[in-house]
Scaffold this motif. Structure first.
Motif, mmCIF file in Angstrom:
data_model
loop_
_atom_site.group_PDB
_atom_site.id
_atom_site.type_symbol
_atom_site.label_atom_id
_atom_site.label_comp_id
_atom_site.label_asym_id
_atom_site.label_seq_id
_atom_site.Cartn_x
_atom_site.Cartn_y
_atom_site.Cartn_z
ATOM 1 N N PRO A 189 18.751 5.633 -49.034
ATOM 2 C CA PRO A 189 17.560 6.381 -49.430
ATOM 3 C C PRO A 189 16.517 5.409 -49.978
ATOM 4 C CG PRO A 189 19.547 7.210 -50.535
ATOM 5 C CD PRO A 189 19.928 5.967 -49.826
ATOM 6 N N GLY A 190 15.293 5.605 -49.559
ATOM 7 C CA GLY A 190 14.222 4.761 -50.090
ATOM 8 C C GLY A 190 14.135 3.394 -49.454
ATOM 9 N N ALA A 191 14.860 3.189 -48.306
ATOM 10 C CA ALA A 191 14.740 1.891 -47.641
ATOM 11 C C ALA A 191 13.275 1.693 -47.246
ATOM 12 C CB ALA A 191 15.623 1.859 -46.392
ATOM 13 N N LEU A 192 12.811 0.451 -47.311
ATOM 14 C CA LEU A 192 11.413 0.174 -46.975
ATOM 15 C C LEU A 192 11.119 0.634 -45.557
ATOM 16 C CD1 LEU A 192 11.119 -3.451 -48.376
ATOM 17 C CD2 LEU A 192 10.167 -1.351 -49.349
ATOM 18 N N ALA A 193 9.900 1.075 -45.324
ATOM 19 C CA ALA A 193 9.529 1.450 -43.956
ATOM 20 C C ALA A 193 9.593 0.188 -43.094
ATOM 21 C CB ALA A 193 8.139 2.029 -43.949
#
Ligand code: HEC
Ligand code: HEC
Length: 289
Positions: A284-288
């Motif tokens: 969750p929240g991995a960089l785009a």
């Protein structure tokens, strides 16, 4: 004097006899664990050999690493990597086995680790990863291997070394590979999964789990949980998968380098993108990208 000598001889005989009997007992018990039977029903496997199946089968066979262990012509070879665990396995001649077994038997052996006689393979054969392979991919691999010239290669079962018997006493014999698999888990068919993430999940579970394991069950020591991919840009990920050069250009373990250089050059760009999308979906929240 003589009676004392006689008593000593008897004592010696008893001691040696007990040791021999104990050794035999340990050997037989360890051997019966290795020969335990598993009742896994045979599932039919349709071999639909369209044009291009052999070429696709070769690509899949190379990506899945069958040559790495079964030899450059799949002619079979001894596999010593488990020797420290008390077993020397023979990764046998596949060109003969695919002719001797029915396709359904080959599929059960590869995906469940259970041979036609019901015994399990040793975990040197990564059936826990291949369990996830779809019928389509399995059938293409069988078609390809059958198209190869028949070899007169190595067959035979694994050998248990005395250290294997000892490990049985200590409760540490390597588990039969069939014990590492949930034999009723649903198997995804990539043809039915449209999204890149699902396609990536299929590829990851049937390829990368060979060493990286699943659910934190790491197989090759040192191979990280693949959530590490969240730190990778797509360009860096593609370079790692195609060439074995990681972020920061460190020297990394040869398993990963060889798999990249000799196997993953055959993954398509779409497949690598799908893998990347899947691994990032885990964090969750991995960089785009
Ligand atoms: C990491 C090494 C490794 C890889 C990769 C590997 N194998 Fe194996 N395989 C083995 C070993 C070792 C055995 C023998 C295990 C035993 O005797 O318990 C084996 C056994 C088998 C058997 C059982 C043969 C018999 O005696 O019934 C089949 C079939 C098989 N492998 C097919 C494949 C296919 C197809 C692939 C690629 C999709 C593959 N293997 C990839 C190591 C490997
Ligand atoms: C034959 C074993 C093997 C297979 C198969 C394998 N890997 Fe690896 N991988 C390793 C090992 C071992 C390392 C640890 C290398 C090190 O840090 O020295 C590694 C490291 C990595 C890393 C981390 C690199 C870093 O920056 O430290 C990533 C990402 C990775 N693998 C992705 C994959 C993906 C994706 C697949 C499937 C397409 C895959 N691997 C298949 C053995 C394997």
């Amino acid at each position: 004097m003589t009676t004392q000598k006689n008593r000593l001889e008897v004592l010696l005989l008893v001691v040696v006899g007990t040791i021999l009997l104990l050794t035999l007992y340990v050997y037989l018990r360890a051997d019966s664990e290795l020969n335990r039977k598993y009742d896994i029903p045979l599932a039919p496997l349709d071999i639909v050999a369209g044009s291009g199946t052999v070429a696709e089968g070769e690509r899949l066979t190379r990506i899945r690493g069958c040559f790495w262990c079964h030899g450059a012509s799949l002619e079979g070879q001894k596999y010593f990597a488990e020797a420290g665990k008390g077993i020397i396995a023979v990764a046998p001649d596949l060109t003969r086995i695919v002719r001797r077994y029915t396709p359904a038997e080959v599929a059960r052996t590869v995906r469940h680790g259970v041979k036609p006689d019901g015994t399990s393979l040793q975990p040197a054969m990564p059936s826990f990863a291949y369990y996830n392979m779809s019928d389509t991919d399995m059938a293409a691999i069988i078609t390809y291997i059958k198209s190869l010239p028949e070899q007169n290669g190595l067959e035979g079962r694994f050998e248990m070394l005395p250290i294997g018997w000892l490990r049985w006493v200590l409760g540490q014999l390597p588990p039969n590979v069939a014990d590492l698999i949930d034999h009723t888990a649903p198997r995804p068919d990539p043809a039915l999964t449209g999204s890149a993430v699902e396609r990536g999940r299929y590829l990851a579970e049937s390829i990368c789990t060979e060493c990286h394991g699943d659910n934190g069950r790491i197989r090759v020591p040192g191979s990280p949980n693949l959530e590490i991919t969240a730190a990778y840009s797509k360009t860096d990920f593609i370079r790692l998968i195609r060439t074995g050069v990681p972020m920061g250009e460190r020297n990394i373990d040869y398993h990963m380098v060889d798999a990249s250089k000799y196997r993953y050059t055959l993954l398509t760009e779409a497949e690598i993108n799908a893998l990347y999308a899947y691994f990032r979906s885990l964090v969750p929240g991995a960089l785009a990208e």
